[in-house]
Design an enzyme around this catalytic site. Structure first.
Site, short mmCIF file in Angstrom:
data_model
loop_
_atom_site.label_atom_id
_atom_site.label_comp_id
_atom_site.label_asym_id
_atom_site.label_seq_id
_atom_site.Cartn_x
_atom_site.Cartn_y
_atom_site.Cartn_z
N GLU A 1 37.86 -19.99 -16.12
CA GLU A 1 37.41 -18.71 -15.58
C GLU A 1 36.46 -18.91 -14.40
OE1 GLU A 1 36.16 -15.44 -17.85
OE2 GLU A 1 37.63 -15.70 -19.45
N SER B 1 50.07 -31.41 -26.72
CA SER B 1 50.73 -32.03 -27.87
C SER B 1 52.21 -31.72 -27.83
CB SER B 1 50.14 -31.51 -29.19
OG SER B 1 48.75 -31.67 -29.24
N VAL C 1 38.74 -17.02 -24.81
CA VAL C 1 37.38 -16.97 -24.27
C VAL C 1 37.31 -15.92 -23.18
CG1 VAL C 1 35.60 -18.24 -22.98
CG2 VAL C 1 36.94 -19.42 -24.74
#
Length: 822
Positions: free
Chosen positions: A195, A263, A337
């Site tokens: 951000e 992953s 977030v």
């Protein structure tokens, strides 16, 4: 003269003897902490005898009368092998690193105190169910039993590092395990940094150019990016100075955005398996360390045996299998977030602007003790949106308006976090359906879990997903003003709305951190996903065969073909290949032609023995630097990692992105072909300076060295030779066998972030399943198990993953018996 010589000889011999004596003394004290894997210990806290059977790879197979006894023994085994690692993780969560390491870790402590990770973990103890709380208490008691043994048995303080950083050791608590789970969550999010980076770019570049450099993953549901200055009036004037990064300091759980979590996991249903049952493969990617973050173990619970990878400090098998169910984990890349700029009341610094006027910060002071310096007192503050972040971190000074502080709302700060309990439930599930139910209590980090039982497969997003208002000003991609109600979270989505996929018609499902849903904002998961390249290669390998086997899944895990290289080389070299006359030997032009000739015949395989991967990687790095340095100046250092979507947008001129090719400071108008040619020349000069002029003799593995560094002693002269592990490796940034490079520094192409655990599970013959970790089980540099699995990992080999108790005992190299104390 003879007398002087004799005295010099005697002094030299004396110094040698003293040196050898010092080395022997150091070895003696360090070796005292090597654990003995055979013997009987009388311990308090178990109901009946427990066995810890160690196989030749030092994998503990734990057998006890109750689940609590088994968790107790896991805590004991973790502490035997990874005592220092556990204590360091706990100190990180508590924000107490500086008590040992001084001012160099102060910024990490400040951040962790402000986030109050450990406080959230402590509060979460109260919401664990009876089984989870009992397991956490039993595990803690097992850790404390080893601490007691260390203190009473003269076992070298438990770890060789303790001789350098000796300190009192507090008993292990259930909150410590929950805190380590939160540290893992913090390692896997880069949304804080993303951000701020996007805001800094937005202050100087048009939104379409910001989108070039930090592109949203292509697909439906993308959003235009508003200008940050319009969202947050009075933001600082544009500053493209390179920020220092205290948050990336020693032992920090914060990763640069270019080294975020990644992953692979995939599964095949019965219809796509040659074995008659399902298959599952998983390889989570994390930063390489010595020892690895992962630790292999088998637990024989009352519900049946489970085996796989644990993290020392936690009682969970985080990825692994039972006899009936396997599960693999990947980072979902949910935007979990939001950052807020909170206006502080100029007349009262204890207040901030809320939707209805001034509101009081929640505040308390905390003291950080610093070795070798005075204690530091900081005032912790929280608004309704979350904790106030350290003012100097994440590059916040470049985007924060005067009279404001920055707060963060993150799902990982939940004080009712039942993620560990959900993981314990998953370990006792016997079917895909039971596994999906177990994951309903998982909170953070949002994780894509691939599940397989003997007949079914599924992909389930687990974790709490924030609900944003449809009128959120930045849709979560930029910091916004905290007092505007539309910018605040509107609660969370129910677990039933998390994406899930069960038994797809094609019989194959999986995830490489790629985009998995096209749901539009605000029901979306994220605008930026972790992979756009590996998934293309994965799709090809999965569809290449009608049916799969354990070996074909292993082959896919170890695949080193870079789809990014295959996509980008035709673009950046289109007007360079086979153009012009042959240049004289020894000229830069001739070397360029030789490099292009090599790349023209290359299939994109990032093999450690080939020269082409090094030429390609150096070329792309130099190209991105040339594209962005004149626009961003020193700020270009914030983008050390090649972004394939950016290169593709520029060379395809998507949305006018070819404008990046023109060097603003020069009079001529450069084309993308011009910049590509100059970047190749830059790369060849760099290669010549570091690896020589003979392109045919180059080896990618000489540059792509896996760097498993000890997080504390890895930079200490002499000691680093003993504690760091170095290996030549194949793979690269965008291969399924991923070996992510930093892109900057002295070793820009080192392998620093990779699949530190690999596992492949075959439910037709579960005991033929295999797994491996990147180093060894022990955290003790003098142990033969410190790096013994690392050679297997480097070569793409595995060890058996069997739940057969008879096999474990038959192959035992040591058996520890824990007996209840009177």
């Amino acid at each position: 003269m003879g007398t002087a010589f004799r005295w010099l000889f005697r002094i030299a011999v004396g110094l040698v003897v003293l040196s050898l004596g010092a080395v022997a003394l150091v070895y003696y004290f360090a070796s005292r902490s090597l654990p003995d894997y055979s013997g009987t210990f009388e311990v308090a806290g178990i109901s009946a005898p427990v066995e810890i059977v160690r196989d030749n790879a030092d994998v503990p197979h734990i057998f006890g009368a109750t689940d609590d006894d088994v968790y107790y023994a896991l805590g004991f085994a973790h502490a035997q092998d990874r005592f220092w690692q556990m204590l360091t993780l706990r100190r990180t969560a508590q924000g107490r690193l500086s008590e040992l390491f001084g001012a160099r870790t102060l910024s990490t402590d400040v951040l962790l105190r402000r986030l109050d990770i450990y406080g959230a973990a402590t509060a979460s103890v109260a919401v664990q169910d009876e089984y989870a709380l009992s397991a956490l208490e039993a595990y803690a008691a097992g850790v404390n039993a080893w601490i007691t043994e260390v203190n009473a048995g003269a076992r070298g303080r438990g770890a060789p590092e303790m001789w350098l950083f000796n300190h009192a050791i507090a008993p292990w608590q259930p909150a410590d395990s929950l805190a380590i789970a939160k540290i893992m969550a913090l390692q896997l999010t880069t949304n804080f940094q993303d951000e701020v980076l996007r805001a800094r770019l937005s202050l100087a570049l048009p939104s379409e150019r910001v989108e070039d450099l930090m592109p949203a993953t292509p697909g439906a549901g993308l959003a235009a990016l508003p200008e940050y200055a319009a969202l947050v009036p009075n933001a600082p004037a544009t500053s493209f100075a390179e920020a220092d990064h205290p948050e990336y300091g020693p032992l920090s759980p914060i990763n640069p955005p270019s080294l975020g979590g990644a992953s692979n996991a995939w599964a095949a249903s019965v219809s796509r398996s040659a074995t008659g049952s399902t298959l599952l493969a998983n390889d989570p990617h994390l930063g390489l360390t010595a020892p690895s973050i992962w630790y292999l173990a088998q637990l024989e619970l009352q519900s049946g045996g489970v085996i796989g990878a644990t993290v020392p400090g936690m009682p969970n098998i985080l990825t692994g299998r039972s006899a009936d169910l396997g599960w693999g984990i990947t980072t979902t890349y949910v935007d979990d977030v939001d950052l807020y700029q909170e206006e502080v009341n100029p007349a009262n610094a204890d207040q901030y602007r809320g939707p209805d006027g001034w509101e009081e910060f929640v505040q308390r002071e905390t003291i950080i003790n610093v070795a070798g310096a005075a204690p530091v007192t900081i005032n912790l503050q929280w608004s309704a949106n979350g904790p106030v972040l350290p003012p100097e971190q994440f590059g916040l000074p470049y985007i924060r308006p005067p009279g404001h502080v920055t707060t963060a709302n993150w799902t990982g700060l939940s004080r009712e976090d039942t993620s560990v309990a959900a993981g314990l439930d998953l370990m006792r599930a016997h079917s895909v359906e039971e596994g999906q139910r177990a994951l309903s209590r998982f909170v953070a980090p949002p994780t894509t879990v691939t599940l397989a039982d003997r007949n079914n497969i599924a992909l389930q997003v687990a974790g709490v997903l924030p609900r944003r208002d449809a009128d959120h000003q930045s849709r979560g991609r930029l910091p916004t003003l905290g007092y505007i109600e539309e910018n605040r979270w509107q609660g969370t989505f129910p677990y039933g709305e998390n994406p899930s996929f069960n038994d797809p018609a094609g019989g194959i499902l999986g995830n490489t951190n790629n985009k998995i849903t096209d749901r539009p904002f605000p029901e979306h998961l994220a605008f930026h996903w972790g992979d756009t390249q590996r998934v293309q290669r994965w799709e090809f390998l999965m569809q290449e065969r009608e049916v799969h086997t354990r070996d074909s899944f292993i082959e896919a895990q170890l695949d080193t073909i870079s789809q990014a290289a295959r996509n980008l080389l035709p673009l950046i070299g289109a007007d360079l290949w086979f153009t012009g006359e042959a240049a004289p030997d020894g000229t830069p032009e001739r070397q360029r032609q030789e490099a292009l000739a090599l790349l023209a015949e290359w299939n994109g395989e990032m093999n450690e023995h080939l020269p082409e991967p090094l030429i390609y990687a150096a070329w792309l790095r130099a190209l991105q630097n040339r594209l962005i340095e004149d626009e961003l100046g020193p700020f270009a250092a914030e983008f050390p990692h090649v972004e394939p979507l950016f290169i593709e947008r520029v060379f395809r001129d998507i949305g006018g992105a070819a404008v990046w090719c023109d060097v603003q400071q020069s009079a001529p108008v450069e084309s993308c072909t011009d910049l590509s040619r100059m970047a190749l020349d830059d790369a060849l000069v760099w290669i010549g300076e570091h690896y020589g002029q003979d392109l045919q003799s180059l080896r990618w593995g000489d540059a792509h060295v896996a760097r498993h560094d000890h997080q504390v002693m890895g930079n200490v002269p002499i000691l680093s030779w003993f504690v760091n592990i170095r290996q030549s490796t194949s793979g690269g940034d965008f291969t399924l066998n991923r070996g992510l490079t930093p892109g900057t520094g002295e070793h820009p192409f080192a392998n620093v972030h990779a699949a530190a655990y690999r596992g492949v599970y075959d439910f037709a013959d579960p005991d033929s399943s295999v797994f491996v970790i990147s180093t060894g089980q022990s955290g003790h540099p003098l142990s033969r198990h410190y790096d013994d699995l690392g050679d297997l990992w480097r070569r793409g080999e595995y060890i058996p993953m069997s739940l057969d108790a008879g096999l474990a005992r038959a192959a035992a190299t040591g058996i520890i018996r824990l007996e209840p104390a009177d």
